[in-house]
Every structure is written in structure tokens, then in C-alpha cells.
Design a protein around this motif. Structure first.
Motif: not given
Ligand SMILES: CC(C)(COP(=O)(O)OP(=O)(O)OC[C@H]1O[C@@H](n2cnc3c(N)ncnc32)[C@H](O)[C@@H]1OP(=O)(O)O)[C@@H](O)C(=O)NCCC(=O)NCCS
Length: 167
Positions: A84-92
């Protein structure tokens, strides 16, 4: 930004914390709060942990660390399933904060970690030192199209069998 991380043992979680977690999860997975709660009650056990990260008052990232066993290189190994890895918002940068905290908690507790993810997230987890296990080495009836990744396992994973619960 002032991030605070809370590590909560499931047996100690409050109703309020559970609701906050479910609200955060509902941003990313389109189920009702009741459905998220039901999933927790059915799948999370007393000895599992939650990591909840706040930015000030606002919850921004979450995962759980589930107490499971995998058979790695023919031996039973107790690991934590990161689910259940998740964040509230991407890009922050919340995704960076979360995975760094996950790795710290695993290392501090001398836990090995396993997670399951789709192809498009493998690079994301590799950024934080997680290793992809070759699909040919994995036997897991319930999980066909998904990748297994592992953290802090010193040996080469020649085989991994997973029959334990969902996480
Ligand atoms: C997956 C998740 C936790 C990542 O968190 P996020 O807030 O989107 O990530 P961020 O925007 O903080 O990005 C963090 C870094 O990871 C990188 N990144 C994010 N998603 C990526 C991907 N799919 N592939 C490669 N790199 C990725 C970003 O470019 C960033 O790198 P930088 O700091 O060098 O610029 C989030 O997108 C999410 O909650 N997704 C929906 C739920 C989900 O699918 N969870 C995973 C279950 S396995």
C-alpha cells in the motif's frame, strides 16, 4: 517542509489514525473509506506496522510493513512485506521521503523487505536500493504479472517462493 514519521504497531493504532490512513489511500485507490477500513481489518494483523508521514498536520505518505515469511533459496525467511505504498501527491518529492524512511525503519529493525510492483515502478524502487528478483526465480501462485523486489538481502536470490498472505 517539516516531515514527521510515525511508526505504528497495528495493535496500537487508534481509530483516528486508521481513518487518516484510509483517507490517504483513497486518494490513490478508488474505494470508499469503509472499503479501505474493511481491507485493513481483514488483512492487517496485530504484529504488522504502519508508517505514516505528515507534512505538518497533513498526511502525505503511507505504507505498511507486514510480518510474513517467504522461502528464499530454499530457506524460510521472515521478511516485512511493504504494501500500500502511496503518497498524497506526485511531483513533490513525497515518494523520496517515504522510501528513505522505509529503508531506515527496515535497517534499524534488522528487517528484510519484500514488495510487489508493476513494471512501471521498478525504476522508482531501484532508485532506493531495492533489487528486482528475476521473474524466472519466483514461484507465487497468486501473483503472475507482478514483480517481486527485495531490500537488504545479502545473497543472490536464486529462488523465491511466496505462499503467505496478501499485503
Ligand atoms: C508510487 C508513488 C508512491 C511514488 O510517489 P510520488 O509522490 O509519485 O513520487 P515523487 O513525485 O516524490 O517522485 C520521487 C522520485 O521518484 C521518481 N519516480 C516517481 N515515479 C517513478 C516511476 N514510475 N519510475 C521511475 N521513477 C519514478 C521521480 O522522478 C522522483 O525522482 P527525483 O527525485 O530524482 O526527481 C506514488 O506515485 C503513488 O502513490 N502511486 C499510486 C499508488 C501506487 O501505485 N503505489 C505503488 C504500489 S507498488
Amino acid at each position: 517542509m517539516k516531515f514527521t514519521t510515525t511508526l505504528i504497531k497495528h495493535s496500537d493504532i487508534s481509530e483516528e489514525q486508521l481513518t487518516e490512513i484510509c483517507k490517504l489511500k483513497a486518494i490513490r485507490w478508488d474505494y470508499t473509506l469503509d472499503q479501505h477500513k474493511k481491507w485493513m481489518i481483514e488483512n492487517i494483523q496485530a504484529n504488522d506496522f504502519h508508517i505514516l508521514i505528515n507534512d505538518g498536520e497533513k498526511p502525505i505518505a503511507y505504507t505498511n510493513l507486514v510480518d510474513i515469511t517467504a522461502i528464499i533459496n530454499d530457506e524460510n525467511v521472515q521478511v516485512r512485506g511493504i504494501g500500500n505504498v502511496c503518497t498524497s501527491e506526485t511531483g513533490k518529492g513525497f515518494g523520496n521521503v517515504l522510501m528513505k524512511e522505509v529503508n531506515t525503519v527496515l535497517t534499524q529493525n534488522q528487517w528484510k523487505g519484500i514488495l510487489l510492483c508493476k513494471d512501471h515502478l521498478v525504476l522508482y524502487y531501484e532508485k532506493f536500493g531495492w533489487k528486482l528478483i528475476d521473474k524466472h526465480s519466483v514461484q507465487a501462485e497468486k501473483y503472475n504479472e507482478i514483480n517481486f523486489m527485495i531490500y537488504d538481502f545479502p545473497q543472490v536470490v536464486v529462488s523465491l517462493t511466496y505462499n503467505d498472505r496478501n499485503f
